[in-house]
Design an enzyme around this catalytic site. Structure first.
Site, short mmCIF file in Angstrom:
data_model
loop_
_atom_site.label_atom_id
_atom_site.label_comp_id
_atom_site.label_asym_id
_atom_site.label_seq_id
_atom_site.Cartn_x
_atom_site.Cartn_y
_atom_site.Cartn_z
N SER A 100 4.19 -49.63 15.62
CA SER A 100 4.36 -48.42 14.84
C SER A 100 3.01 -47.95 14.31
O SER A 100 2.01 -48.66 14.41
CB SER A 100 5.30 -48.68 13.67
OG SER A 100 4.65 -49.52 12.74
N LYS A 101 3.03 -46.76 13.72
CA LYS A 101 1.81 -46.20 13.11
C LYS A 101 1.28 -47.14 12.03
O LYS A 101 0.09 -47.34 11.89
CB LYS A 101 2.14 -44.85 12.46
CG LYS A 101 1.93 -43.68 13.36
CD LYS A 101 0.94 -42.69 12.73
CE LYS A 101 0.48 -41.64 13.72
NZ LYS A 101 1.48 -40.63 13.96
N ARG A 102 2.21 -47.68 11.25
CA ARG A 102 1.81 -48.55 10.14
C ARG A 102 1.10 -49.80 10.66
O ARG A 102 0.14 -50.26 10.06
CB ARG A 102 3.04 -48.94 9.32
CG ARG A 102 2.88 -48.77 7.83
CD ARG A 102 4.03 -49.41 7.08
NE ARG A 102 3.91 -50.87 7.08
CZ ARG A 102 3.04 -51.55 6.35
NH1 ARG A 102 2.21 -50.93 5.54
NH2 ARG A 102 2.99 -52.87 6.39
N ALA A 121 -0.73 -50.00 13.16
CA ALA A 121 -2.08 -49.61 13.54
C ALA A 121 -3.03 -49.72 12.33
O ALA A 121 -4.15 -50.20 12.46
CB ALA A 121 -2.08 -48.19 14.09
#
Ligand code: GLU
Length: 503
Positions: free
Chosen positions: A257-259, A261
């Site tokens: 997920s973006k998190r 990253a």
């Protein structure tokens, strides 16, 4: 090999962000297949979604691809026989083909307003149905629809999905996939602003550009049947469809997920190619790593150069199962590829990392003698200035306490430091080599009845300012006698001060 014919493959990123591992892997497989078969690797920018467009993203994507060594044969900056290669410059082409689908009865104009569609979705939700278009505009007589379009009524173009029967599509990794048409939606092909969506634009482009293999992420599997429907509606020959595996978190649990990253970046890791460069990874290692995330040659070979990959890659050995992103593997590959580089090349690659670390004047010539000392000791290129930056400092600042040898106190350490200085001072300046400095220093260790680590440790901290350094005597040779003695003198003073304090 699936094909011995030259493959035409495309990497088709949307300029909505930086190149990440998933995109890089797709591009790599494209590139390998093109090079292996003597075909072409095409870069196509899918920028019809003007809302998500990020200025500069296209340039960044290209920079990252080039850093990885994935040079394309045709693309927006290079041109080619099938251009333009930016979808925003192909609007009329899509409109023409959309019209063709309308005329042949495979698509229709839809005039439903956003408010009506929202209401429809709400009702579907209340009934527990999956959201789908209810077909209100499907049967508007073509003449009437045309009149309304000409009168300027806002509209989209939708695919007229058959209501009955099934469609069987073939994915190279998964085999035949059969779905019932009634489970598929009347997807929008052209939005009310006149821009084609991916579903139409990419199919038209893949056909017109002569793409033989569509290699893309498995997020496209749900709309894959639609894409095949579109190809078939036009009567075009389908490409070989290849949907790659998804990437999972390092734990193997769940998709990235973006998190995640953000968390990686804090831990000196990243899923973005531009960050991996900054963090000191070699493109060779990144390619090697991502090549094996979804593909294997056999069950044991791990080290691959780009040339190896071009020779050995095969679509048949792609795996559909998800791959966990394993950063320790990347470190492992980076170490292997650093050791495999010729020394001169490693020196060349290290220069920018020294510059970035605050040694702006360092040159390849300066690094040439240092590379053999650190090549086996670094995992990432940015570690090099951390362990070898002292070579380029006028002076070093040891932590005084670190000058005290293990199991000795400050007073004893001063004694050892003085004797070591004496031994080193006796070696001639123009012959300050490991052959001449190491034997007398070892003799001193024996004479004092200490361990080598105790004596050498003091000299190491004194001369390099750090507890960990490249091999000591080679280091002294590069630092030179004058600076070595100067730094020993300074260390002796520091130790004397410590000894006084503890008396
Ligand atoms: N523009 C699409 C994306 O970035 C490309 C998908 C494809 O390769 O067909 O996801």
């Amino acid at each position: 090999m699936t094909t011995t014919k030259p493959a035409r493959v495309r990497f088709a990123p949307s300029p909505t962000g930086f190149l990440h591992l998933g995109g890089a892997r797709t591009a790599l497989y494209d590139y390998l297949l093109a090079r292996q078969t003597g075909g072409q690797f095409i870069l196509r920018i899918e920028d019809t979604d003007r809302k998500r467009y990020i200025p500069g993203a296209e340039e960044e994507l290209m920079r990252s691809l080039r850093w990885l060594g994935l040079e394309w044969d045709e693309g927006p900056d290079k041109g080619g026989p099938y251009g333009p290669y930016r979808q925003s410059e192909r609007k009329e082409i899509y409109q023409k083909y959309a019209q063709q689908l309308v005329d042949s009865g495979h698509a229709y104009y839809c005039f439903c307003t956003p408010e009506r569609l929202a209401q429809m979705r709400k009702e579907q939700q209340a009934r527990g149905e999956p959201p789908h278009y209810d077909g209100t505009c499907r049967n508007i007589p073509p003449e009437e629809a045309r009149r309304r379009v000409e009168a300027g009524e806002p509209h989209v173009i939708r695919f007229k999905m058959p209501k009955e029967g099934t469609i069987t599509v073939h994915d190279l990794l998964r085999g035949d996939i059969t779905v019932e048409n009634r489970t598929l939606d009347d997807y929008i092909l052209v939005k009310s602003d006149g821009w084609a969506l991916y579903h139409l634009a990419a199919m038209v482009d893949d056909h017109l550009m002569g793409i033989t293999h569509v290699i893309r992420g498995s997020e496209w599997l749900p709309t894959f049947p639609l894409h095949a429907h579109i190809y078939r509606a036009f009567g075009w020959e389908e490409p070989i469809w290849v949907h790659l595996s998804v990437f999972l978190k390092p734990s193997g649990k769940g998709k990235m997920s973006k998190r995640d990253a953000e968390v990686f970046r804090k831990g000196h890791k990243s899923i973005f190619i531009k960050d991996l460069e900054e963090l000191g990874y070699l493109p060779e290692a990144v390619n090697n790593w991502i090549a094996l995330m979804g593909w294997s040659y056999d069950d044991h070979t791990e080290f691959f150069t780009m040339q190896d990959l071009i020779e050995k890659f095969s679509l048949e050995r792609l795996k559909p199962s998800p791959a966990a992103v394993n950063f320790s593997k990347l470190d492992h590959f980076n170490g292997l590829h650093i050791r495999a580089l010729p020394e001169e090349e490693l020196a060349r690659r290290l220069v920018p990392y020294f510059h970035a670390a605050g040694y702006p004047d360092v040159t390849v010539d300066d690094l040439r003698p240092i590379v053999p000392l650190i090549q086996t000791r670094i995992t990432t290129l940015d570690e090099a200035p951390k362990i070898a930056g002292f070579f380029f400092r006028e002076d070093v600042e040891p932590v005084p306490e670190e000058l005290i040898a293990k199991k000795l106190d400050a007073a004893q350490s001063v004694e050892v430091a003085r004797r070591a200085r004496e031994v080193l001072a006796a070696v001639p300046e123009d012959a300050f080599t490991p052959e001449n400095t190491e034997p007398p220093m070892r003799a001193l260790v024996d004479e004092l009845g200490l361990k080598a680590g105790q004596v050498f440790g003091i000299v190491r901290v004194a001369v390099t300012g750090q507890r960990v350094s490249p091999p000591l005597f080679e280091t002294l040779a590069i630092v030179g006698k004058a600076k070595t003695i100067e730094r020993m003198d300074k260390a002796i003073k520091m130790l004397e001060a410590l000894a006084k304090k503890t008396q």
